[in-house]
Design a protein around this motif. Structure first.
Motif, PDB file in Angstrom:
ATOM      1  N   THR A   1       3.983   3.228  -5.926  1.00  0.00           N
ATOM      2  CA  THR A   1       5.052   3.914  -5.198  1.00  0.00           C
ATOM      3  C   THR A   1       5.680   3.023  -4.113  1.00  0.00           C
ATOM      4  N   GLY A   2       5.273   1.759  -4.077  1.00  0.00           N
ATOM      5  CA  GLY A   2       5.802   0.831  -3.074  1.00  0.00           C
ATOM      6  C   GLY A   2       7.274   0.544  -3.314  1.00  0.00           C
ATOM      7  N   ARG A   3       7.987   0.223  -2.224  1.00  0.00           N
ATOM      8  CA  ARG A   3       9.441   0.040  -2.302  1.00  0.00           C
ATOM      9  C   ARG A   3       9.833  -1.353  -1.826  1.00  0.00           C
ATOM     10  N   THR A   4      10.710  -1.995  -2.595  1.00  0.00           N
ATOM     11  CA  THR A   4      11.070  -3.384  -2.327  1.00  0.00           C
ATOM     12  C   THR A   4      12.557  -3.511  -2.045  1.00  0.00           C
ATOM     13  N   LEU A   5      12.899  -4.224  -0.971  1.00  0.00           N
ATOM     14  CA  LEU A   5      14.290  -4.562  -0.670  1.00  0.00           C
ATOM     15  C   LEU A   5      14.420  -6.075  -0.786  1.00  0.00           C
ATOM     16  N   LEU A   6      15.186  -6.545  -1.770  1.00  0.00           N
ATOM     17  CA  LEU A   6      15.344  -7.986  -1.968  1.00  0.00           C
ATOM     18  C   LEU A   6      16.432  -8.516  -1.043  1.00  0.00           C
ATOM     19  N   MET A   7      16.187  -9.708  -0.512  1.00  0.00           N
ATOM     20  CA  MET A   7      17.171 -10.353   0.376  1.00  0.00           C
ATOM     21  C   MET A   7      16.786 -11.821   0.542  1.00  0.00           C
ATOM     22  N   SER A   8      17.600 -12.565   1.266  1.00  0.00           N
ATOM     23  CA  SER A   8      17.308 -13.984   1.487  1.00  0.00           C
ATOM     24  C   SER A   8      16.131 -14.134   2.453  1.00  0.00           C
ATOM     25  N   PRO A   9      15.454 -15.290   2.435  1.00  0.00           N
ATOM     26  CA  PRO A   9      14.316 -15.491   3.336  1.00  0.00           C
ATOM     27  C   PRO A   9      14.698 -15.350   4.814  1.00  0.00           C
ATOM     28  N   ALA A  10      15.892 -15.807   5.186  1.00  0.00           N
ATOM     29  CA  ALA A  10      16.323 -15.671   6.582  1.00  0.00           C
ATOM     30  C   ALA A  10      16.482 -14.191   6.939  1.00  0.00           C
TER      31      ALA A  10
ATOM     32  N   GLN B   1       0.858  -1.191   0.000  1.00  0.00           N
ATOM     33  CA  GLN B   1       0.000   0.000   0.000  1.00  0.00           C
ATOM     34  C   GLN B   1       0.893   1.240   0.000  1.00  0.00           C
ATOM     35  N   GLY B   2       0.561   2.202  -0.832  1.00  0.00           N
ATOM     36  CA  GLY B   2       1.295   3.476  -0.818  1.00  0.00           C
ATOM     37  C   GLY B   2       2.801   3.282  -0.880  1.00  0.00           C
ATOM     38  N   ARG B   3       3.505   4.008  -0.028  1.00  0.00           N
ATOM     39  CA  ARG B   3       4.974   4.013  -0.056  1.00  0.00           C
ATOM     40  C   ARG B   3       5.586   2.930   0.835  1.00  0.00           C
ATOM     41  N   GLU B   4       4.814   1.941   1.224  1.00  0.00           N
ATOM     42  CA  GLU B   4       5.334   0.903   2.118  1.00  0.00           C
ATOM     43  C   GLU B   4       6.679   0.355   1.632  1.00  0.00           C
ATOM     44  N   VAL B   5       7.528   0.000   2.600  1.00  0.00           N
ATOM     45  CA  VAL B   5       8.807  -0.651   2.313  1.00  0.00           C
ATOM     46  C   VAL B   5       8.664  -2.130   2.641  1.00  0.00           C
ATOM     47  N   SER B   6       9.031  -2.961   1.677  1.00  0.00           N
ATOM     48  CA  SER B   6       8.893  -4.401   1.844  1.00  0.00           C
ATOM     49  C   SER B   6      10.256  -5.068   1.858  1.00  0.00           C
ATOM     50  N   ALA B   7      10.493  -5.907   2.862  1.00  0.00           N
ATOM     51  CA  ALA B   7      11.637  -6.821   2.837  1.00  0.00           C
ATOM     52  C   ALA B   7      11.111  -8.086   2.177  1.00  0.00           C
ATOM     53  N   SER B   8      11.720  -8.462   1.053  1.00  0.00           N
ATOM     54  CA  SER B   8      11.084  -9.488   0.233  1.00  0.00           C
ATOM     55  C   SER B   8      12.091 -10.529  -0.233  1.00  0.00           C
ATOM     56  N   SER B   9      11.682 -11.806  -0.191  1.00  0.00           N
ATOM     57  CA  SER B   9      12.548 -12.887  -0.663  1.00  0.00           C
ATOM     58  C   SER B   9      12.327 -13.151  -2.152  1.00  0.00           C
ATOM     59  N   SER B  10      11.619 -12.252  -2.842  1.00  0.00           N
ATOM     60  CA  SER B  10      11.305 -12.476  -4.259  1.00  0.00           C
ATOM     61  C   SER B  10      12.466 -12.005  -5.137  1.00  0.00           C
ATOM     62  N   ASN B  11      12.200 -11.713  -6.392  1.00  0.00           N
ATOM     63  CA  ASN B  11      13.285 -11.530  -7.364  1.00  0.00           C
ATOM     64  C   ASN B  11      13.361 -10.156  -8.007  1.00  0.00           C
ATOM     65  N   ARG B  12      12.353  -9.322  -7.832  1.00  0.00           N
ATOM     66  CA  ARG B  12      12.365  -8.032  -8.532  1.00  0.00           C
ATOM     67  C   ARG B  12      11.989  -6.891  -7.599  1.00  0.00           C
ATOM     68  N   ASN B  13      12.770  -5.825  -7.690  1.00  0.00           N
ATOM     69  CA  ASN B  13      12.507  -4.617  -6.912  1.00  0.00           C
ATOM     70  C   ASN B  13      12.144  -3.458  -7.831  1.00  0.00           C
ATOM     71  N   PHE B  14      11.598  -3.784  -8.996  1.00  0.00           N
ATOM     72  CA  PHE B  14      11.203  -2.741  -9.940  1.00  0.00           C
ATOM     73  C   PHE B  14      10.157  -1.825  -9.311  1.00  0.00           C
ATOM     74  N   LYS B  15      10.122  -0.588  -9.785  1.00  0.00           N
ATOM     75  CA  LYS B  15       9.077   0.349  -9.367  1.00  0.00           C
ATOM     76  C   LYS B  15       7.711  -0.320  -9.535  1.00  0.00           C
ATOM     77  N   GLY B  16       6.917  -0.293  -8.513  1.00  0.00           N
ATOM     78  CA  GLY B  16       5.541  -0.770  -8.627  1.00  0.00           C
ATOM     79  C   GLY B  16       5.386  -2.275  -8.652  1.00  0.00           C
TER      80      GLY B  16
ATOM     81  N   ALA C   1      14.444  -9.195   9.460  1.00  0.00           N
ATOM     82  CA  ALA C   1      13.901  -7.833   9.316  1.00  0.00           C
ATOM     83  C   ALA C   1      12.510  -7.740   9.942  1.00  0.00           C
ATOM     84  N   ALA C   2      11.730  -8.812   9.806  1.00  0.00           N
ATOM     85  CA  ALA C   2      10.380  -8.812  10.375  1.00  0.00           C
ATOM     86  C   ALA C   2      10.446  -8.721  11.900  1.00  0.00           C
ATOM     87  N   LEU C   3      11.391  -9.429  12.497  1.00  0.00           N
ATOM     88  CA  LEU C   3      11.490  -9.431  13.962  1.00  0.00           C
ATOM     89  C   LEU C   3      11.968  -8.082  14.500  1.00  0.00           C
ATOM     90  N   ARG C   4      12.913  -7.476  13.803  1.00  0.00           N
ATOM     91  CA  ARG C   4      13.479  -6.218  14.305  1.00  0.00           C
ATOM     92  C   ARG C   4      12.742  -4.985  13.771  1.00  0.00           C
TER      93      ARG C   4
END
Lengths: 468, 200
Positions: A441-450, A420-435, A455-458
């Motif tokens: 306007t959502g923002r994606t940070l790609l990383m490993s599932p661990a 939603q909106g400008r939310e920042v997502s920590a994501s185990s997926s493959n693409r951080n393209f705009k949208g 990131a979810a805990l902290r």
């Protein structure tokens, strides 16, 4: 002595029907995977041309992109999604194509179920109307992501017209440090070689780090080949691949199994096989990696800062500025500590059982931070069953994670799971393209599932090694 | 038989930037469809929305352009043919850029849409010229392998196979592949797994 040859050359030759008048190769496709998004128009074109499906037993279908992950009950709440599902069901029925739907117990993300059912095998050619088809290369298959017109070509002829790419061998030497995963390896490779470095190449991943990987880790590496520009990425088949395949539903059995293993071995690249380019990457130097930009090559080690403008080559500066503006980040800012709103664990990159096990190991150490929305999405019904049998769903739930049903979910947001909106997502997926994850306007940070779990805990980007 | 594509002539639209991905060209929510009809109006929808009218596709000076001039690695990411389908339906019949992502370029060929590349300096000159004078005619000539604009003629890169398929009207590959006839099945029968690895 015949000169040594690569798997790529051998598979290409074995499947070559003829050279086409325009110089391309007509390549026989051994396995065709189909899903609901890129196929309906292909079936319609087939009908228009009054053609049937040439090898219906070599095409398998499933439903993944549009399926909701809260409930798969029909009819789907989204009329458009329901229409796509009905179209796929009708097309499969009319053309005698096996469909793994929710009722089959084998539904899941197309690149998760191909391997787990034993459909994907070494030295095959594989095609699917999805760019992450490179995933199947983990078995030593040559797997192409294709567009809808090419889906039509495969349905009608079981062939593709292809220009043979060059071959680049990427050797990952040494070994990985603890807390560094296959996802970090491929993000690091893309960071080094760039998102367009692989255009015109097939990637062969090799070296001790790759050889030491499990099958599921290899699937993660090959999955993101396309993010580095390479349409095809593969790993030579070995005992790891054979052990994974043995006993799977569509794997050969009895004497055929032994014949198959002999053939698969004979198809692997021979020592000294030529390649057009060779790149070596030191495994020890690969850190847990996080993207900070708007394509998968814009990443940094979790303890490194986002680059400064002076670190960026002139040609990349406009893209760098555009990325930071969109993300709302400053040059030189540390990536660790970035607040997140959403944590997504799943996708064809990292939605397999071992991914869930690693994330659960982290989840067990705490509770989801206040205000963080989470989605843990198994890659298939089979992965979900296995995870539930091991109690992983309970581990996630106890830590406050939302345990969902299988599908592509928030990797691409063609279903109700969206930022939603400008939310920042920590994501185990493959693409951080705009949208990409559903909010323009959502923002994606790609990383490993661990790392996503950490990131979810902290509530912020965290070096998973601090948590484990 | 598909039609022969030898040249595309018309006005051009300049879209700067590198690594423009197919999610930006056509956001995933518009892929919830069973036909490609209607995709034209959603081309670059989110980028255009965010640019608030200041996007090249909304620039009146470029209205009606049939050639889209882009930067490096255009069309990277997803294999969705919806991307070139939407640009075609928007009105573009050819793409000129520094480089193209492979699947995007393949999808364009399958639709009879040429993707040609220019040397960086040539591309920059073309972009500047078209931006200054969008009314000029630009010609993409596959026979001559060049692009002609106000500033002269520039050598254009295009893959041999692609060029031949467009020039000979064989870019709709299905018919060409079908011409192989029984040799498809003959080849298949020699592939060990297709033959079931000798299992009865």
């Amino acid at each position: 002595m015949p000169s040594p040859r690569s798997l790529f050359d051998k598979v290409w030759e074995t499947h070559s029907v003829r050279e086409l008048p325009d110089g391309q190769t007509q390549l026989f496709i051994g396995l065709h995977l189909v899903h609901e998004v890129t196929s309906p128009q292909a079936f319609a074109m087939l009908e228009e041309m009054k053609l049937g499906v040439r090898y219906p037993q070599r095409t398998f279908a499933t439903i993944d992109h549009i399926i909701p992950t809260d409930s798969q009950l029909r009819p789907l709440a989204d009329d458009l999604a329901e229409e796509m599902m009905v179209a796929l069901e009708r097309n499969c029925r009319e053309h005698d194509i096996t469909l793994f739907d929710s009722a089959s117990g084998r539904q899941g993300v197309v690149h998760v179920i191909g391997p787990e059912l034993g459909l994907t095998q070494p030295a095959m050619t594989v095609a699917c109307g999805d760019s992450h088809t490179s995933t199947h290369g983990a078995f030593g298959a040559i797997a192409f992501g294709i567009g809808t017109s090419q889906v039509r070509d495969v349905l009608a002829t079981q062939c593709l017209a292809m220009e043979k790419p060059k071959l680049r061998r990427i050797e990952v030497s040494g070994k990985l440090e603890g807390g560094v995963y296959a996802k970090d390896v491929i993000l690091h490779i893309i960071r080094q070689l760039g998102v367009k470095g692989g255009v015109g190449f097939a990637y062969e991943y090799a070296g001790p780090v790759i050889e030491a990987m499990t099958m599921e880790e290899r699937l993660t590496v090959c999955n993101m080949s396309i993010e580095g520009g390479a349409r095809v990425g593969y790993i030579n088949p070995d005992e790891v691949a054979f052990d994974y395949l043995r006993g799977r539903e569509y794997a050969p059995t009895g004497e055929a199994w032994d014949t198959a293993v002999d053939w698969w071995r004979s198809m692997a690249s021979e020592p000294g096989a030529p390649c057009d380019d060779l790149v070596t990457i030191a495994g020890e130097n690969i850190p847990p990696t996080v993207t900070w930009g708007i394509h998968p090559g814009q990443s940094a080690g979790v303890n490194e800062p986002i680059p400064n403008l002076s670190d960026v080559p002139d040609a990349d500066r406009p893209a760098f500025a555009e990325a930071l503006e969109f993300m709302g980040f400053r040059p030189g800012q540390p990536i660790a500590g970035t607040k997140i709103d959403v944590a997504f664990i799943g996708s064809c990159t990292n939605g397999r059982i071992s991914d869930l096990r690693e994330a659960a190991r982290v989840a067990k150490t705490g509770k989801v931070a206040d205000g963080v929305r989470t989605l843990v999405v198994p890659g298939s019904q089979s992965v979900a069953r296995e995870a539930e049998a091991e109690g992983l769903d309970q581990v996630f739930r106890a830590a406050g994670f939302d345990w969902r049903e299988p599908g592509c979910s928030m990797c691409l947001a063609m279903n109700p799971d969206k930022l939603q909106g400008r939310e920042v997502s920590a994501s185990s997926s493959n693409r951080n393209f705009k949208g990409r994850q559903g909010s323009p306007t959502g923002r994606t940070l790609l990383m490993s599932p661990a790392m996503v779990a950490a990131a979810a805990l902290r509530g912020e980007v965290t070096d998973v090694r601090e948590v484990l | 038989m598909a039609s022969i594509v030898e040249r595309v002539e018309g006005r051009a639209c300049v879209l700067r930037g590198s690594d423009i991905d197919t999610d930006r060209i056509i956001p995933a929510r518009f892929l919830r469809c069973v036909t490609f009809d209607g995709l034209g109006e959603h081309a670059f929808e989110d980028d255009r929305e965010q640019a608030k009218g200041d996007h090249p596709l909304d620039d009146e000076r470029f209205a009606g352009a049939s050639i889209l001039v882009v930067g490096e690695n255009f069309g990277c990411g997803s294999s969705r043919e919806h991307a070139p389908q939407s640009l075609q339906r928007f009105g573009f019949q050819a793409f000129v850029g520094a480089s193209f992502a492979e699947i995007f370029a393949g999808n364009c060929t399958a639709l009879g849409l040429p993707c040609i590349t220019l040397e960086p300096n040539d591309l920059e000159a073309l972009m500047d010229s078209v931006t200054l004078d969008p009314s000029q005619q630009v010609v993409v000539d596959l026979v001559a392998r060049n692009l002609t604009y106000k500033g002269g003629s520039l050598p254009a890169g295009v893959r041999d196979g692609t060029r031949k398929a467009l020039l000979e009207g064989t870019w709709n590959a299905t018919r060409v592949l079908l011409e192989a006839g029984d040799s498809i099945d003959t080849r298949a029968a020699t592939i060990p797994y297709v033959a079931g690895f000798g299992a009865a």
